[in-house]
Design a protein around this motif. Sequence first.
Motif, mmCIF file in Angstrom:
data_model
loop_
_atom_site.group_PDB
_atom_site.id
_atom_site.type_symbol
_atom_site.label_atom_id
_atom_site.label_comp_id
_atom_site.label_asym_id
_atom_site.label_seq_id
_atom_site.Cartn_x
_atom_site.Cartn_y
_atom_site.Cartn_z
ATOM 1 N N GLU A 87 0.683 -1.209 0.063
ATOM 2 C CA GLU A 87 -0.200 -0.384 0.016
ATOM 3 C C GLU A 87 1.109 1.543 -0.357
ATOM 4 O O GLU A 87 0.364 3.019 -0.376
ATOM 5 C CB GLU A 87 -0.541 0.064 1.469
ATOM 6 N N VAL A 88 2.330 1.199 -0.056
ATOM 7 C CA VAL A 88 3.012 2.629 0.775
ATOM 8 C C VAL A 88 4.150 1.772 -0.771
ATOM 9 O O VAL A 88 4.662 1.414 -1.203
ATOM 10 C CB VAL A 88 3.988 2.163 1.543
ATOM 11 N N SER A 89 3.997 3.614 -1.395
ATOM 12 C CA SER A 89 4.242 4.269 -2.902
ATOM 13 C C SER A 89 5.596 4.456 -2.637
ATOM 14 O O SER A 89 6.091 3.933 -3.795
ATOM 15 C CB SER A 89 3.201 4.647 -3.435
ATOM 16 N N GLU A 90 5.784 5.090 -1.732
ATOM 17 C CA GLU A 90 6.942 5.794 -1.580
ATOM 18 C C GLU A 90 7.593 6.304 0.025
ATOM 19 O O GLU A 90 6.212 6.419 0.935
ATOM 20 C CB GLU A 90 6.527 7.857 -2.283
ATOM 21 N N VAL A 91 8.581 6.357 0.689
ATOM 22 C CA VAL A 91 9.000 5.598 1.369
ATOM 23 C C VAL A 91 10.077 7.263 1.556
ATOM 24 O O VAL A 91 11.478 7.171 0.596
ATOM 25 C CB VAL A 91 9.747 4.864 2.519
ATOM 26 N N TYR A 92 10.218 7.979 2.492
ATOM 27 C CA TYR A 92 11.800 8.822 2.518
ATOM 28 C C TYR A 92 11.948 8.858 4.076
ATOM 29 O O TYR A 92 11.268 9.095 4.589
ATOM 30 C CB TYR A 92 10.724 10.516 2.249
ATOM 31 N N LEU A 101 8.689 10.331 6.416
ATOM 32 C CA LEU A 101 7.454 10.048 5.323
ATOM 33 C C LEU A 101 7.311 9.986 4.624
ATOM 34 O O LEU A 101 7.939 8.546 3.566
ATOM 35 C CB LEU A 101 7.476 12.053 4.316
ATOM 36 N N ILE A 102 6.173 8.966 4.331
ATOM 37 C CA ILE A 102 5.212 7.563 3.191
ATOM 38 C C ILE A 102 4.079 8.000 2.552
ATOM 39 O O ILE A 102 3.635 9.433 3.704
ATOM 40 C CB ILE A 102 4.989 6.225 4.477
ATOM 41 N N LYS A 103 4.037 7.588 1.813
ATOM 42 C CA LYS A 103 2.816 7.772 1.187
ATOM 43 C C LYS A 103 2.115 6.412 0.252
ATOM 44 O O LYS A 103 2.249 5.802 0.624
ATOM 45 C CB LYS A 103 3.187 8.731 -1.157
#
Length: 149
Positions: A87-92, A101-103
Amino acid sequence: MDDIDMEIIRSLIKNSRITISQMSKEIDVPDATISNRLKKLEKNAIKEYTLILDPKALGLKVTAIVIIQTESEKHENVEKELSMLEEVSEVYSISGEYDILIKLWSHSLEELNKVMNSKIRSVDGVEDLTEMIVMERVKEGVVPPMGPK
């Protein structure tokens, strides 16, 4: 990277399925030059060719941005576990009051709530988090090419 390389990148950003001959005409550079430069760019600047999907077409109606505070000694573990969630597309990893920060995407608010409670909050090392629901996508996409056109 020179102007021709930047033109190749701009052309691929507009249409990643463009042919070398189409790009050659667009940029006004021979096919062989485009081909050689593209090979070099694929080694140095182009990480991968990918697909950008329309989330609505997939039934993904809810996008959330989540900022997370972690236990400092478990920070890398949290990054790793969050990166494995589909479900998580980005992890910073970020600086400031929060650490990550996640999207993430879901089909509904109920599903988002379930993911937040059963997957995100349960990751060992997550101390605190703040969820923000995206109301409207104003601009979303790829990294813009550097330099003037």
